[in-house]
Design a protein around this motif. Sequence first.
Motif, PDB file in Angstrom:
ATOM      1  N   PHE A 122      75.249  19.551  40.234  1.00  0.00           N
ATOM      2  CA  PHE A 122      74.313  19.901  39.046  1.00  0.00           C
ATOM      3  C   PHE A 122      74.186  18.570  38.093  1.00  0.00           C
ATOM      4  O   PHE A 122      73.107  18.418  37.619  1.00  0.00           O
ATOM      5  N   LEU A 123      75.187  17.677  38.119  1.00  0.00           N
ATOM      6  CA  LEU A 123      75.128  16.370  37.451  1.00  0.00           C
ATOM      7  C   LEU A 123      74.119  15.532  37.843  1.00  0.00           C
ATOM      8  O   LEU A 123      73.211  14.986  37.263  1.00  0.00           O
TER       9      LEU A 123
ATOM     10  N   GLU B   4      69.907  18.011  26.909  1.00  0.00           N
ATOM     11  CA  GLU B   4      70.487  16.730  27.392  1.00  0.00           C
ATOM     12  C   GLU B   4      71.431  17.064  28.748  1.00  0.00           C
ATOM     13  O   GLU B   4      72.770  17.087  28.606  1.00  0.00           O
ATOM     14  N   PRO B   5      70.769  17.608  29.973  1.00  0.00           N
ATOM     15  CA  PRO B   5      71.627  17.892  30.912  1.00  0.00           C
ATOM     16  C   PRO B   5      72.814  16.699  31.433  1.00  0.00           C
ATOM     17  O   PRO B   5      73.831  17.087  31.697  1.00  0.00           O
ATOM     18  N   PHE B   6      72.455  15.507  31.342  1.00  0.00           N
ATOM     19  CA  PHE B   6      73.308  14.490  31.975  1.00  0.00           C
ATOM     20  C   PHE B   6      74.490  14.599  30.860  1.00  0.00           C
ATOM     21  O   PHE B   6      75.468  14.543  31.557  1.00  0.00           O
ATOM     22  N   LEU B   7      74.377  14.514  29.710  1.00  0.00           N
ATOM     23  CA  LEU B   7      75.441  14.319  28.865  1.00  0.00           C
ATOM     24  C   LEU B   7      76.319  15.697  28.942  1.00  0.00           C
ATOM     25  O   LEU B   7      77.668  15.572  29.371  1.00  0.00           O
TER      26      LEU B   7
ATOM     27  N   GLY C 278      71.095  16.596  35.871  1.00  0.00           N
ATOM     28  CA  GLY C 278      71.447  15.558  34.879  1.00  0.00           C
ATOM     29  C   GLY C 278      70.673  14.240  35.088  1.00  0.00           C
ATOM     30  O   GLY C 278      70.328  13.835  33.879  1.00  0.00           O
ATOM     31  N   LEU C 279      70.355  13.999  36.178  1.00  0.00           N
ATOM     32  CA  LEU C 279      69.554  12.785  36.276  1.00  0.00           C
ATOM     33  C   LEU C 279      68.044  12.945  35.603  1.00  0.00           C
ATOM     34  O   LEU C 279      67.360  12.191  35.592  1.00  0.00           O
TER      35      LEU C 279
END
Lengths: 276, 236
Positions: A119-120, B200-203, A124-125
């Motif tokens: 997921f990260l 803010e997915p990465f955070l 995330g990216l």
Amino acid sequence: MSTAAREAVDLDLPPRVNRGWPRERIVGTILVALWAVAGLCLVAYLVAAWNPELFWRWAPAYLAGLWTTLSLCAISLVLGAVLSVPVAYGRMSGNRLLSSLAYGFVYFFRGTPLIAQTFLIYYGLGSFRPQLEMVGLWSFFREAWYCAILAFTLNTAAYQAEILRGAIQAVPRGQWEGAASLGLHKLQTLWKVVLPQALIVALRPYGNEVVLMIKSSAVVALITVLDLMGQTRLAFSRSFDYQTYIWAGVIYLAMVEVLRHGTEWIERRITRHLKR
Amino acid sequence: MQSTWTLLSWGPEGWLDDIAYGAFITVSLALATLPLGLLVGFFVALAKQSSEPTLRLAGNIYTTIFRGLPELLTLFLVYFGAQIGFQSLIKLFRPDAAMDVNSFIAGMVALGVVLSSYASEVFLSAFRAIPHGQYEGGYSIGLSKGQTMRLVVLPQLIRIALPGLANLWLVLLLNTALVSAIGLSDILRQAGIAARVTREPFLFFGVAVLFYLALAVLSSYGIRAIERAVDERSPR
């Protein structure tokens, strides 16, 4: 068999022990019978729920999903194996900086769930889209498939580095010293003396790692990759037919069993010279 | 655009309290699964080390199935299987009733059977490390089979199995992340909600990963304390 031969065999055999029916045997027989009933129920369910329309609609999708799972695992395992070499080297090196970097890498990827890592990377990216577009990498990170390969490669590299390190350190020091006293170069020693012995130790953990990879690769279904699990979820959400999950279970179980027995066969074969 | 620190604060503005609640769910799920998995795993190991072939066969079938299925698939099989099963059961009595399966219980059962199949292997190799003389000694001073197991074998077994079991605990903590797929509000799901709302997915996924890392570090301290306590009690 002739009667004479049969008599000879009978004479050679030790007398048959009457086992009787102690409690363990009763419980064990009941449990095995329960498993047999469960297996028969499963078969009966699959026969009763047999739906040719459903089957022919989803069988090609399942095969495509199986291929996706296998290629995802194969690519990640190979890339991870390549990446694990420098990591294992770092773990074993005397250089403080190098070894703590490698330790941090291994600890991070072994201490967090693969699904969170995936997921990260995939979701995330996306936060860095402008930056990634600037360096031209966005088309790579936009695809769930590439993100999954990246996450799995990093994850399996951490595990494989530990396997490699453990196996190399399991070879006694005397082997290094013996090779050095024969005037072998360090790399030659590693390649010709240490690695062949280390790989015997490493075979079983490597086999386990392949099995773990195939099992944990199911999480890519959650980032929209249509692997075997993804196709199964799709099929279930369209049909609400429970047998879709059963079929997936049968396929995964068959894959894992084939791999496990394959590893055991290879192990028996390459340790023949160690058996007395 | 809110600042990172506001997003990560504790309270209605920030998301830290929500993710901490997720951590509470993750830890309680793992803690609830552990005794279940260890108990079942112990009995499966008992069956697998028995001299009775039928018991060994039954135990081996259990391990083969639940070690071979992907954890995520086991979870779905339990979750949807229970849902469909209960639903058709209820339809027999009240055709209009509907019910939901508690995803905490489903997660507990699924992770429990997976844990127990791995734990049975750990216990099995510990059983093999205990010499047969220990059982014979127990019987010769007049202990029954159950007493020998409880008073003589089990204390040694736990000491031998401890490192393997500690490893299984860490794997269990990682596996709990899968229950977010069936809607339980664990760390990962809470972080996912925060990521979607705030964009803010990465955070937030980064914070989730750090939470798991912190749990792993905390666990290894706990494991070390337990190992030291067991070492001090063991006879020299």
